[in-house]
Design a protein around this motif. Structure first.
Motif, PDB file in Angstrom:
ATOM      1  N   ILE B  10       0.930  -1.112  -0.138  1.00  0.00           N
ATOM      2  CA  ILE B  10       0.151  -0.121  -0.023  1.00  0.00           C
ATOM      3  C   ILE B  10       0.656   1.254   0.107  1.00  0.00           C
ATOM      4  CG2 ILE B  10      -1.970   1.141   0.988  1.00  0.00           C
ATOM      5  CD1 ILE B  10      -2.730  -1.335   2.562  1.00  0.00           C
ATOM      6  N   GLY B  11       0.861   1.862  -1.226  1.00  0.00           N
ATOM      7  CA  GLY B  11       1.678   3.244  -1.227  1.00  0.00           C
ATOM      8  C   GLY B  11       2.969   2.991  -2.226  1.00  0.00           C
ATOM      9  N   THR B  14       9.011   6.023  -2.713  1.00  0.00           N
ATOM     10  CA  THR B  14      10.382   5.446  -2.584  1.00  0.00           C
ATOM     11  C   THR B  14      10.473   3.898  -1.678  1.00  0.00           C
ATOM     12  OG1 THR B  14      11.066   7.501  -2.201  1.00  0.00           O
ATOM     13  CG2 THR B  14      12.609   5.834  -2.256  1.00  0.00           C
ATOM     14  N   PHE B  15       9.664   3.961  -0.654  1.00  0.00           N
ATOM     15  CA  PHE B  15       9.530   2.741   0.121  1.00  0.00           C
ATOM     16  C   PHE B  15       9.105   1.785  -0.493  1.00  0.00           C
ATOM     17  CE2 PHE B  15      10.837   3.912   4.698  1.00  0.00           C
ATOM     18  CZ  PHE B  15      11.560   5.246   4.350  1.00  0.00           C
ATOM     19  N   GLY B  16       7.655   1.970  -1.042  1.00  0.00           N
ATOM     20  CA  GLY B  16       6.937   0.960  -1.790  1.00  0.00           C
ATOM     21  C   GLY B  16       7.584   0.457  -2.652  1.00  0.00           C
ATOM     22  N   ASP B  34      -2.093   2.258  -5.050  1.00  0.00           N
ATOM     23  CA  ASP B  34      -1.906   3.793  -4.689  1.00  0.00           C
ATOM     24  C   ASP B  34      -3.311   4.429  -4.854  1.00  0.00           C
ATOM     25  OD1 ASP B  34       0.967   5.532  -4.037  1.00  0.00           O
ATOM     26  OD2 ASP B  34      -0.846   6.559  -4.197  1.00  0.00           O
ATOM     27  N   ARG B  35      -3.309   5.567  -3.819  1.00  0.00           N
ATOM     28  CA  ARG B  35      -4.466   6.363  -3.824  1.00  0.00           C
ATOM     29  C   ARG B  35      -4.672   7.217  -5.242  1.00  0.00           C
ATOM     30  NH1 ARG B  35      -4.621  10.016   1.036  1.00  0.00           N
ATOM     31  NH2 ARG B  35      -3.117  11.128  -0.271  1.00  0.00           N
ATOM     32  N   ALA B  42       5.497  12.615  -1.233  1.00  0.00           N
ATOM     33  CA  ALA B  42       7.106  13.146  -0.694  1.00  0.00           C
ATOM     34  C   ALA B  42       8.160  12.541  -1.612  1.00  0.00           C
ATOM     35  CB  ALA B  42       7.403  12.551   0.759  1.00  0.00           C
ATOM     36  N   VAL B  45       8.344  15.041  -4.631  1.00  0.00           N
ATOM     37  CA  VAL B  45       8.371  16.599  -4.466  1.00  0.00           C
ATOM     38  C   VAL B  45       9.412  16.923  -3.524  1.00  0.00           C
ATOM     39  CG1 VAL B  45       5.985  16.810  -4.853  1.00  0.00           C
ATOM     40  CG2 VAL B  45       6.916  16.816  -2.417  1.00  0.00           C
ATOM     41  N   ALA B  47      13.585  17.339  -1.759  1.00  0.00           N
ATOM     42  CA  ALA B  47      14.767  18.153  -2.473  1.00  0.00           C
ATOM     43  C   ALA B  47      15.870  17.244  -3.185  1.00  0.00           C
ATOM     44  CB  ALA B  47      15.244  19.156  -1.359  1.00  0.00           C
ATOM     45  N   GLY B  48      15.734  15.897  -2.946  1.00  0.00           N
ATOM     46  CA  GLY B  48      16.772  15.220  -3.647  1.00  0.00           C
ATOM     47  C   GLY B  48      18.206  14.900  -2.910  1.00  0.00           C
ATOM     48  N   LYS B  55      21.990  13.625   8.949  1.00  0.00           N
ATOM     49  CA  LYS B  55      21.377  12.445   9.578  1.00  0.00           C
ATOM     50  C   LYS B  55      21.531  12.189  10.997  1.00  0.00           C
ATOM     51  CE  LYS B  55      19.476  11.167   5.834  1.00  0.00           C
ATOM     52  NZ  LYS B  55      19.946  12.194   4.729  1.00  0.00           N
ATOM     53  N   GLU B 171      -7.844   4.007  -3.647  1.00  0.00           N
ATOM     54  CA  GLU B 171      -7.621   4.577  -2.286  1.00  0.00           C
ATOM     55  C   GLU B 171      -7.926   3.350  -1.305  1.00  0.00           C
ATOM     56  OE1 GLU B 171      -9.237   8.190  -1.029  1.00  0.00           O
ATOM     57  OE2 GLU B 171      -8.622   8.164   0.957  1.00  0.00           O
ATOM     58  N   TYR B 303       4.339  16.422   2.148  1.00  0.00           N
ATOM     59  CA  TYR B 303       4.084  16.085   3.421  1.00  0.00           C
ATOM     60  C   TYR B 303       4.928  15.033   3.587  1.00  0.00           C
ATOM     61  CZ  TYR B 303      -0.837  17.581   3.108  1.00  0.00           C
ATOM     62  OH  TYR B 303      -2.140  18.323   2.992  1.00  0.00           O
ATOM     63  N   PHE B 333      14.007   9.959   1.379  1.00  0.00           N
ATOM     64  CA  PHE B 333      14.481   9.941   0.146  1.00  0.00           C
ATOM     65  C   PHE B 333      15.963   9.175   0.010  1.00  0.00           C
ATOM     66  CE2 PHE B 333      16.495  11.286  -4.024  1.00  0.00           C
ATOM     67  CZ  PHE B 333      15.484  11.037  -4.829  1.00  0.00           C
ATOM     68  N   THR B 334      16.657   9.646   0.861  1.00  0.00           N
ATOM     69  CA  THR B 334      18.068   9.043   0.975  1.00  0.00           C
ATOM     70  C   THR B 334      17.930   7.551   1.386  1.00  0.00           C
ATOM     71  OG1 THR B 334      18.772  11.062   1.940  1.00  0.00           O
ATOM     72  CG2 THR B 334      20.254   9.254   1.913  1.00  0.00           C
TER      73      THR B 334
HETATM   74  C1  LIG Z   1       9.296  18.830   0.546  1.00  0.00           C
HETATM   75  C2  LIG Z   1      10.171  17.657   1.003  1.00  0.00           C
HETATM   76  C3  LIG Z   1      11.541  17.488   0.820  1.00  0.00           C
HETATM   77  C4  LIG Z   1      12.126  16.472   1.443  1.00  0.00           C
HETATM   78  N1  LIG Z   1      13.516  16.499   0.941  1.00  0.00           N
HETATM   79  C5  LIG Z   1      14.384  15.349   1.457  1.00  0.00           C
HETATM   80  C6  LIG Z   1      15.729  15.449   0.937  1.00  0.00           C
HETATM   81  O1  LIG Z   1      16.029  16.283   0.214  1.00  0.00           O
HETATM   82  N2  LIG Z   1      16.365  14.281   1.286  1.00  0.00           N
HETATM   83  C7  LIG Z   1      15.767  13.008   1.870  1.00  0.00           C
HETATM   84  O2  LIG Z   1      16.401  12.159   1.835  1.00  0.00           O
HETATM   85  N3  LIG Z   1      14.438  13.244   2.072  1.00  0.00           N
HETATM   86  C8  LIG Z   1      13.669  14.234   1.980  1.00  0.00           C
HETATM   87  N4  LIG Z   1      12.488  14.501   2.330  1.00  0.00           N
HETATM   88  C9  LIG Z   1      11.891  13.174   3.022  1.00  0.00           C
HETATM   89  C10 LIG Z   1      11.519  12.104   1.526  1.00  0.00           C
HETATM   90  O3  LIG Z   1      10.784  12.579   0.509  1.00  0.00           O
HETATM   91  C11 LIG Z   1      10.407  11.179   2.250  1.00  0.00           C
HETATM   92  O4  LIG Z   1      10.849  10.656   3.721  1.00  0.00           O
HETATM   93  C12 LIG Z   1      10.165   9.816   1.435  1.00  0.00           C
HETATM   94  O5  LIG Z   1       9.905  10.289   0.126  1.00  0.00           O
HETATM   95  C13 LIG Z   1       9.057   9.118   2.131  1.00  0.00           C
HETATM   96  O6  LIG Z   1       8.807   8.097   1.053  1.00  0.00           O
HETATM   97  P1  LIG Z   1       7.558   7.076   1.170  1.00  0.00           P
HETATM   98  O7  LIG Z   1       7.428   6.304   0.195  1.00  0.00           O
HETATM   99  O8  LIG Z   1       7.488   6.619   2.507  1.00  0.00           O
HETATM  100  O9  LIG Z   1       6.212   8.102   1.064  1.00  0.00           O
HETATM  101  P2  LIG Z   1       5.521   8.806  -0.056  1.00  0.00           P
HETATM  102  O10 LIG Z   1       6.516   8.998  -1.105  1.00  0.00           O
HETATM  103  O11 LIG Z   1       4.663  10.060   0.791  1.00  0.00           O
HETATM  104  O12 LIG Z   1       4.490   7.681  -0.611  1.00  0.00           O
HETATM  105  C14 LIG Z   1       3.529   7.369   0.010  1.00  0.00           C
HETATM  106  C15 LIG Z   1       2.386   6.734  -0.772  1.00  0.00           C
HETATM  107  O13 LIG Z   1       1.275   6.212  -0.111  1.00  0.00           O
HETATM  108  C16 LIG Z   1       0.177   6.517  -0.906  1.00  0.00           C
HETATM  109  N5  LIG Z   1      -1.131   6.445  -0.005  1.00  0.00           N
HETATM  110  C17 LIG Z   1      -1.284   7.103   1.220  1.00  0.00           C
HETATM  111  N6  LIG Z   1      -2.442   6.786   1.619  1.00  0.00           N
HETATM  112  C18 LIG Z   1      -2.999   5.901   0.871  1.00  0.00           C
HETATM  113  C19 LIG Z   1      -4.384   5.185   0.847  1.00  0.00           C
HETATM  114  N7  LIG Z   1      -4.946   5.310   1.863  1.00  0.00           N
HETATM  115  N8  LIG Z   1      -4.335   4.375   0.009  1.00  0.00           N
HETATM  116  C20 LIG Z   1      -3.541   4.056  -1.228  1.00  0.00           C
HETATM  117  N9  LIG Z   1      -2.382   4.560  -1.206  1.00  0.00           N
HETATM  118  C21 LIG Z   1      -2.097   5.599  -0.133  1.00  0.00           C
HETATM  119  C22 LIG Z   1       0.393   7.974  -1.323  1.00  0.00           C
HETATM  120  O14 LIG Z   1      -0.498   8.363  -2.630  1.00  0.00           O
HETATM  121  C23 LIG Z   1       1.723   7.816  -1.789  1.00  0.00           C
HETATM  122  O15 LIG Z   1       1.936   7.578  -2.979  1.00  0.00           O
HETATM  123  C24 LIG Z   1      11.529  15.514   1.957  1.00  0.00           C
HETATM  124  C25 LIG Z   1      10.204  15.604   2.138  1.00  0.00           C
HETATM  125  C26 LIG Z   1       9.416  16.748   1.605  1.00  0.00           C
HETATM  126  C27 LIG Z   1       7.768  16.444   1.692  1.00  0.00           C
END
Ligand SMILES: Cc1cc2nc3c(=O)[nH]c(=O)nc-3n(C[C@H](O)[C@H](O)[C@H](O)COP(=O)(O)OP(=O)(O)OC[C@H]3O[C@@H](n4cnc5c(N)ncnc54)[C@H](O)[C@@H]3O)c2cc1C
Lengths: 101, 367
Positions: B10-11, B14-16, B34-35, B42, B45, B47-48, B55, B171, B303, B333-334
């Motif tokens: 679910i999601g 990067t992690f998923g 994914d929703r 995150a 969007v 900053a990479g 850390k 969703e 977020y 992201f890292t």
């Molecule tokens: C503006 C910003 C700048 C950042 N800069 C950096 C950086 O420079 N370096 C760094 O290392 N980290 C950075 N981070 C942190 C990093 O981006 C996040 O920690 C990382 O991308 C999280 O990945 P994720 O896969 O857990 O979450 P996400 O990428 O948010 O993915 C979660 C997914 O779950 C889905 N989802 C949620 N609820 C539901 C549901 N009910 N049903 C189905 N799908 C659902 C969402 O649609 C989404 O696609 C930043 C974060 C932000 C917001």
């Protein structure tokens, strides 16, 4: 051939002389750089770094930045929303080299 | 007919996506839900920044392992992901900050990072584009950055090629532990295991299973400048964690640092807070004076879910034998490629190639 002119019913302001790439251009007080350049037949105001394409006035409201030009003392401005003034020196922004090319 | 996947993920951040790659490589059948479209939150969007120096010390070994993965990605995925292994400066603007810089550097060194220390003078000679106001800096050869915009589409292709079934605009509205059913707006999906990789929304998914998983919301802002002549060869971070800066391939500079925008998961706003942003930008121009004349082309917010101790959740959801979670790393992201891989290993084999005890999702659960 592209041509643009002031539509009838518009009262142009005081005439103003400025330059674009060293070329002398006439504008009117209150007019944007993009508008004055268009009336002078200049559509592309800058060159893209990678594909060397010409770009110019596009969205017309300051969002897209396609009409970026460099103005003396100001740096890069959007030609669509920057007014002409006497003696203004307008140039293409310094082209970037792009390492992806 | 009811189809049962080995794993329902679910999601699609990067992690998923990295969990999917590992699961598929170990022969599991996987559906990724994914929703929205995948890779729009995150992970898309951010900053990479791939910096080690910003850390938490506890995460330093994980960041170094993650960077090992990052360095293989371009070859593994067969496409450019904007990876720049530049090294990076972490700067201090006051004596207080310099002390903090030194203290964290020591803690990070204990965890296996090596940094060099620069005083004002050394910094002037080595990086004259950094302001003389910077009183001290540490330098790590490890700090890097990559392009979230490039990685997303490339990862998607890899995940599809690996045979993962991607279902978008579905969703998740409920999860049943009894028969491992994930209910979505596009119907139910059944698994032998379920993986929650829903970023900031992971607490909402956990709540559907009766779990109270503390996740706070950050609404981080990032800004991008117009392209400028290439002057900033390294990534820059800050002793107090309030600035990240890099110049990317087209000459634009990305300015971040975790300054907060406006919004909540409920109202779904991600608005820029200009009163906050101005501090972010002023700080950037203070550290690198050459930024001052540049236009900001765009600022945005996204977020990020944060746990109470800023360490990720990775492991089994408390009380469930077949439901797993990986979410909420500061610097996700890292760390994402590693966290996703470890989750995949854990689900597929019951063990992980790196220790994950520190990330126990039950560590805040009091019975
Ligand atoms: C503006 C910003 C700048 C950042 N800069 C950096 C950086 O420079 N370096 C760094 O290392 N980290 C950075 N981070 C942190 C990093 O981006 C996040 O920690 C990382 O991308 C999280 O990945 P994720 O896969 O857990 O979450 P996400 O990428 O948010 O993915 C979660 C997914 O779950 C889905 N989802 C949620 N609820 C539901 C549901 N009910 N049903 C189905 N799908 C659902 C969402 O649609 C989404 O696609 C930043 C974060 C932000 C917001």
């Amino acid at each position: 051939m592209f041509s643009a002119r002031l539509i009838s019913g518009i009262e142009a302001g005081r005439p103003i002389q400025f330059t674009y790439q060293g070329q002398s251009i006439q504008g009117f007080e209150g007019e944007s750089i993009a508008s004055a350049l268009m009336r002078a037949g200049i559509i592309g105001v800058r060159t893209t770094p990678r594909l060397q394409d010409r770009r110019g006035y596009y969205c017309g409201m300051g969002i897209c930045w396609e009409c970026s030009v460099e103005v003396n003392g100001q740096g890069v401005v959007r030609a669509c929303s920057f007014p002409v003034s006497d003696g203004l020196v307008v140039q293409e922004p310094v082209a970037m080299t792009d390492e992806r090319a | 007919m009811k189809q049962t996947y080995d794993v329902v993920v679910i999601g699609g951040g990067t992690f998923g996506l990295f969990a999917c790659l590992t699961l598929a490589a170990s022969g599991k059948t996987v559906v990724l839900i994914d929703r929205g479209a995948i890779w729009i939150e995150a992970s898309a969007v951010n900053a990479g920044s791939l910096a080690v120096q910003n850390k938490l010390p506890a995460l330093v070994p994980y960041t170094l392992w993650a960077l090992d993965i990052w360095r293989t990605l371009q070859d593994r995925l067969g496409a450019q992901i904007g990876l720049r292994h530049t090294g990076g400066y972490k700067v201090a603007l006051s004596e207080d900050e310099a002390q903090r810089l030194e203290q964290v550097a020591r803690e990070q060194e204990e965890k296996g990072l090596s940094v060099s220390r620069l005083d004002r003078q050394a910094l002037r000679t080595q990086a004259s584009w950094i302001s003389a106001e910077v009183v001290a800096a540490t330098y790590s050869t490890q700090d890097s950055f990559a392009s979230p915009t490039r990685l997303g589409p490339v990862l998607r292709i890899a995940v599809e090629k690996a045979g993962v079934h991607i279902v978008e605009h579905a969703e998740v509205t409920g999860v049943r532990a009894r028969d491992l059913c994930v209910e979505t707006t596009r119907g139910p999906f059944y698994g032998r295991s379920i993986a929650i990789t829903s970023g900031a929304w992971s607490a909402q998914i956990a709540a559907m299973l009766g779990n109270d998983l503390p996740i706070l919301l950050d609404v981080n802002m990032v800004s991008v400048t117009e392209p400028a002549p290439r002057t900033i060869p390294q990534i820059v971070t800050h002793a107090r964690g309030v600035l990240t800066l890099k110049q990317v391939s087209n000459g634009s500079c990305l300015i971040g640092g975790g300054w907060q925008g406006i919004g909540t998961l409920a109202d779904r706003l991600k608005n820029v807070d200009y009163d906050q942003l101005i501090h972010n930008l002023r700080l950037a121009a203070r550290v690198i004076p050459g930024l001052a004349p540049l236009n900001i082309l765009r600022s945005w917010a996204g977020y990020e879910g944060v746990t109470p101790d800023s360490l990720p959740y990775l492991g089994r959801l408390p009380g469930h034998s077949d439901i797993y979670i990986a979410a909420c790393a500061r610097g996700g992201f890292t760390l994402g490629p590693l966290m996703g891989q470890l989750l995949g290993e854990f689900i597929a084999t019951g063990t992980t190639s790196r220790p994950i005890d520190l990330f126990n999702p039950g560590r805040f659960t009091h019975v």
